[in-house]
Design a protein around this motif. Sequence first.
Motif, PDB file in Angstrom:
ATOM      1  N   ALA A 285      14.837  93.131  60.580  1.00 40.87           N
ATOM      2  CA  ALA A 285      13.857  93.063  59.494  1.00 40.87           C
ATOM      3  C   ALA A 285      13.484  91.597  59.307  1.00 40.87           C
ATOM      4  CB  ALA A 285      14.427  93.645  58.210  1.00 40.87           C
ATOM      5  N   ALA A 286      12.228  91.259  59.499  1.00 43.43           N
ATOM      6  CA  ALA A 286      11.770  89.874  59.429  1.00 43.43           C
ATOM      7  C   ALA A 286      10.890  89.670  58.203  1.00 43.43           C
ATOM      8  CB  ALA A 286      10.999  89.507  60.696  1.00 43.43           C
ATOM      9  N   GLY A 287      11.304  88.757  57.321  1.00 38.05           N
ATOM     10  CA  GLY A 287      10.521  88.408  56.151  1.00 38.05           C
ATOM     11  C   GLY A 287      10.210  86.924  56.143  1.00 38.05           C
ATOM     12  N   ARG A 288       9.647  86.430  55.055  1.00 36.02           N
ATOM     13  CA  ARG A 288       9.344  85.004  54.962  1.00 36.02           C
ATOM     14  C   ARG A 288      10.608  84.167  54.805  1.00 36.02           C
ATOM     15  NH1 ARG A 288       4.959  86.680  51.426  1.00 36.02           N
ATOM     16  NH2 ARG A 288       6.366  86.259  49.687  1.00 36.02           N
ATOM     17  N   SER A 289      11.584  84.679  54.043  1.00 37.76           N
ATOM     18  CA  SER A 289      12.772  83.905  53.709  1.00 37.76           C
ATOM     19  C   SER A 289      13.838  83.928  54.799  1.00 37.76           C
ATOM     20  CB  SER A 289      13.379  84.430  52.397  1.00 37.76           C
ATOM     21  OG  SER A 289      13.695  85.820  52.523  1.00 37.76           O
ATOM     22  N   GLN A 290      13.975  85.039  55.502  1.00 38.41           N
ATOM     23  CA  GLN A 290      15.013  85.176  56.521  1.00 38.41           C
ATOM     24  C   GLN A 290      14.748  86.410  57.368  1.00 38.41           C
ATOM     25  OE1 GLN A 290      18.939  86.284  55.071  1.00 38.41           O
ATOM     26  NE2 GLN A 290      18.097  87.408  53.343  1.00 38.41           N
ATOM     27  N   SER A 291      15.516  86.529  58.438  1.00 41.39           N
ATOM     28  CA  SER A 291      15.535  87.753  59.252  1.00 41.39           C
ATOM     29  C   SER A 291      16.935  88.350  59.147  1.00 41.39           C
ATOM     30  CB  SER A 291      15.200  87.454  60.710  1.00 41.39           C
ATOM     31  OG  SER A 291      13.844  87.095  60.862  1.00 41.39           O
ATOM     32  N   VAL A 292      16.995  89.659  59.016  1.00 37.70           N
ATOM     33  CA  VAL A 292      18.262  90.364  58.803  1.00 37.70           C
ATOM     34  C   VAL A 292      18.419  91.446  59.860  1.00 37.70           C
ATOM     35  CG1 VAL A 292      19.634  91.737  57.190  1.00 37.70           C
ATOM     36  CG2 VAL A 292      18.148  89.924  56.323  1.00 37.70           C
ATOM     37  N   GLY A 293      19.645  91.599  60.359  1.00 35.13           N
ATOM     38  CA  GLY A 293      19.950  92.649  61.317  1.00 35.13           C
ATOM     39  C   GLY A 293      20.758  93.757  60.664  1.00 35.13           C
ATOM     40  N   TYR A 294      20.400  95.005  60.943  1.00 34.03           N
ATOM     41  CA  TYR A 294      21.099  96.161  60.378  1.00 34.03           C
ATOM     42  C   TYR A 294      21.657  97.022  61.502  1.00 34.03           C
ATOM     43  CZ  TYR A 294      18.564  94.815  56.173  1.00 34.03           C
ATOM     44  OH  TYR A 294      18.061  94.104  55.117  1.00 34.03           O
ATOM     45  N   LEU A 295      22.866  97.500  61.295  1.00 33.52           N
ATOM     46  CA  LEU A 295      23.499  98.437  62.218  1.00 33.52           C
ATOM     47  C   LEU A 295      23.408  99.821  61.597  1.00 33.52           C
ATOM     48  CD1 LEU A 295      25.211  98.955  64.796  1.00 33.52           C
ATOM     49  CD2 LEU A 295      27.241  98.544  63.391  1.00 33.52           C
ATOM     50  N   CYS A 296      22.669 100.703  62.250  1.00 30.59           N
ATOM     51  CA  CYS A 296      22.477 102.068  61.751  1.00 30.59           C
ATOM     52  C   CYS A 296      23.379 103.023  62.529  1.00 30.59           C
ATOM     53  CB  CYS A 296      21.019 102.492  61.900  1.00 30.59           C
ATOM     54  SG  CYS A 296      19.854 101.454  60.992  1.00 30.59           S
ATOM     55  N   PHE A 297      23.969 103.964  61.807  1.00 28.22           N
ATOM     56  CA  PHE A 297      24.831 104.973  62.410  1.00 28.22           C
ATOM     57  C   PHE A 297      24.102 106.313  62.434  1.00 28.22           C
ATOM     58  CE2 PHE A 297      27.824 102.154  59.968  1.00 28.22           C
ATOM     59  CZ  PHE A 297      28.204 101.403  61.064  1.00 28.22           C
ATOM     60  N   LEU A 298      24.093 106.956  63.597  1.00 25.91           N
ATOM     61  CA  LEU A 298      23.492 108.271  63.757  1.00 25.91           C
ATOM     62  C   LEU A 298      24.506 109.196  64.408  1.00 25.91           C
ATOM     63  CD1 LEU A 298      21.146 105.939  64.432  1.00 25.91           C
ATOM     64  CD2 LEU A 298      19.726 107.976  64.555  1.00 25.91           C
ATOM     65  N   ASP A 299      24.451 110.480  64.046  1.00 22.13           N
ATOM     66  CA  ASP A 299      25.359 111.410  64.699  1.00 22.13           C
ATOM     67  C   ASP A 299      24.851 111.719  66.114  1.00 22.13           C
ATOM     68  OD1 ASP A 299      23.348 113.342  64.545  1.00 22.13           O
ATOM     69  OD2 ASP A 299      24.259 114.413  62.866  1.00 22.13           O
ATOM     70  N   LYS A 300      25.593 112.508  66.840  1.00 21.56           N
ATOM     71  CA  LYS A 300      25.272 112.761  68.247  1.00 21.56           C
ATOM     72  C   LYS A 300      23.979 113.559  68.439  1.00 21.56           C
ATOM     73  CE  LYS A 300      28.718 110.498  69.870  1.00 21.56           C
ATOM     74  NZ  LYS A 300      28.510 109.276  70.685  1.00 21.56           N
ATOM     75  N   LYS A 301      23.462 114.134  67.353  1.00 22.60           N
ATOM     76  CA  LYS A 301      22.194 114.856  67.431  1.00 22.60           C
ATOM     77  C   LYS A 301      21.016 113.996  66.976  1.00 22.60           C
ATOM     78  CE  LYS A 301      24.242 119.450  66.808  1.00 22.60           C
ATOM     79  NZ  LYS A 301      24.265 120.689  65.984  1.00 22.60           N
ATOM     80  N   GLY A 302      21.306 112.752  66.598  1.00 21.62           N
ATOM     81  CA  GLY A 302      20.237 111.845  66.197  1.00 21.62           C
ATOM     82  C   GLY A 302      19.973 111.793  64.707  1.00 21.62           C
ATOM     83  N   LYS A 303      20.797 112.431  63.883  1.00 23.54           N
ATOM     84  CA  LYS A 303      20.603 112.410  62.440  1.00 23.54           C
ATOM     85  C   LYS A 303      21.130 111.104  61.862  1.00 23.54           C
ATOM     86  CE  LYS A 303      21.896 114.747  58.148  1.00 23.54           C
ATOM     87  NZ  LYS A 303      22.727 115.811  57.532  1.00 23.54           N
ATOM     88  N   TYR A 304      20.306 110.450  61.042  1.00 27.10           N
ATOM     89  CA  TYR A 304      20.704 109.196  60.397  1.00 27.10           C
ATOM     90  C   TYR A 304      21.826 109.458  59.395  1.00 27.10           C
ATOM     91  CZ  TYR A 304      20.546 105.226  57.184  1.00 27.10           C
ATOM     92  OH  TYR A 304      20.894 104.161  56.395  1.00 27.10           O
ATOM     93  N   LEU A 305      22.862 108.584  59.419  1.00 23.19           N
ATOM     94  CA  LEU A 305      24.010 108.731  58.535  1.00 23.19           C
ATOM     95  C   LEU A 305      24.135 107.593  57.523  1.00 23.19           C
ATOM     96  CD1 LEU A 305      26.653 109.773  61.236  1.00 23.19           C
ATOM     97  CD2 LEU A 305      25.480 111.298  59.625  1.00 23.19           C
ATOM     98  N   ASN A 306      24.034 106.361  58.011  1.00 27.82           N
ATOM     99  CA  ASN A 306      24.309 105.219  57.143  1.00 27.82           C
ATOM    100  C   ASN A 306      23.859 103.947  57.853  1.00 27.82           C
ATOM    101  OD1 ASN A 306      25.286 103.753  54.964  1.00 27.82           O
ATOM    102  ND2 ASN A 306      27.386 103.719  55.712  1.00 27.82           N
TER     103      ASN A 306
END
Length: 313
Positions: free
Chosen positions: A106-127
């Motif tokens: 995620a890139a904004g004016r103040s900084q860029s942030v990296g997120y680690l997303c967890f998905l189950d084996k069927k591709g459903k977003y978890l956290n």
Amino acid sequence: MKRFLLLLLAIGVLAACKSKKKSGSGDEPMTFEDFQALFTPGTLPYRLTPDTLQLKQPDSLRLDTAAMRFLTDTLTKGDFGKNEPVKYFPLQRIPGSVVNYMTVKAAGRSQSVGYLCFLDKKGKYLNRIRVANTGSADGTVTSLVIDSKNVVKISSETKLSGSRSALREDFYMVNPDGSVTLIMTNSNGPTNAGQIFNPIDTLPRKHKFSGDYTAGDMSIVSIRDGEDTKSFQFFITFSKDNGNCKGELSGRGHYIGGNRGEYKDKESSCGIAFQFTGNRVNIREIGGCGAYRGIKCFFEGGFVKKAEKKKKK
């Protein structure tokens, strides 16, 4: 002849449209397979650093609203200003043993942030968890490492006075529902006087060398049982020169002889030698461990084993 040329041109345009990779925009609804294809395939171990986040990416790779619906609309909650424009970019997709991983920038004016997303084996977003950034308001930068055993390590470095910095490393285990459990914390930052937090205190201590070895009120070498009789868990913290020089380190070591042990950091030159004699342990550095201590002191010296308190019947 003109009709033939027009037919060839139409076929060429159609083929180009079919082969063009979807970027999250267009009239056709995006499938999860389309969304997944936007991320570069990767394998463990994986690392995401502030340097990676600083690399500029073309807007053509940006994820739009149609693509972000496969994750969450609160991905950057609390990390950017209320009206600050933020652009999202796909980084990597990595299969894991319990869940699958996707990293998003995620890139904004103040900084860029990296997120680690967890998905189950069927591709459903978890956290998701925030795992890397190019610099917050207090000057802290954060980076991510996922090792081959799916242990997530988030390292945060904060600049202190002069050339000193404080490093904190948090190790997490990922659960099937996408939640994370803190396993261990390493920190060489300031500690409160008279207090020592021992992250491995509750682990088993059945091995003859397991226990707490001290040298003064604010210096301890804590040894706990490992996964087998040839390994051990350790935590070391010390304070010297009236608190002007401190160090803290924890990890997994191995016994290499009758009364000797050794630790070697896989990601740096840091190493510690342990020598057990009676009710004492002597330690010394066998590699540069400057990231975990002050520049004028070392992981070295003798520590005496504390008598274990007897449990009440």
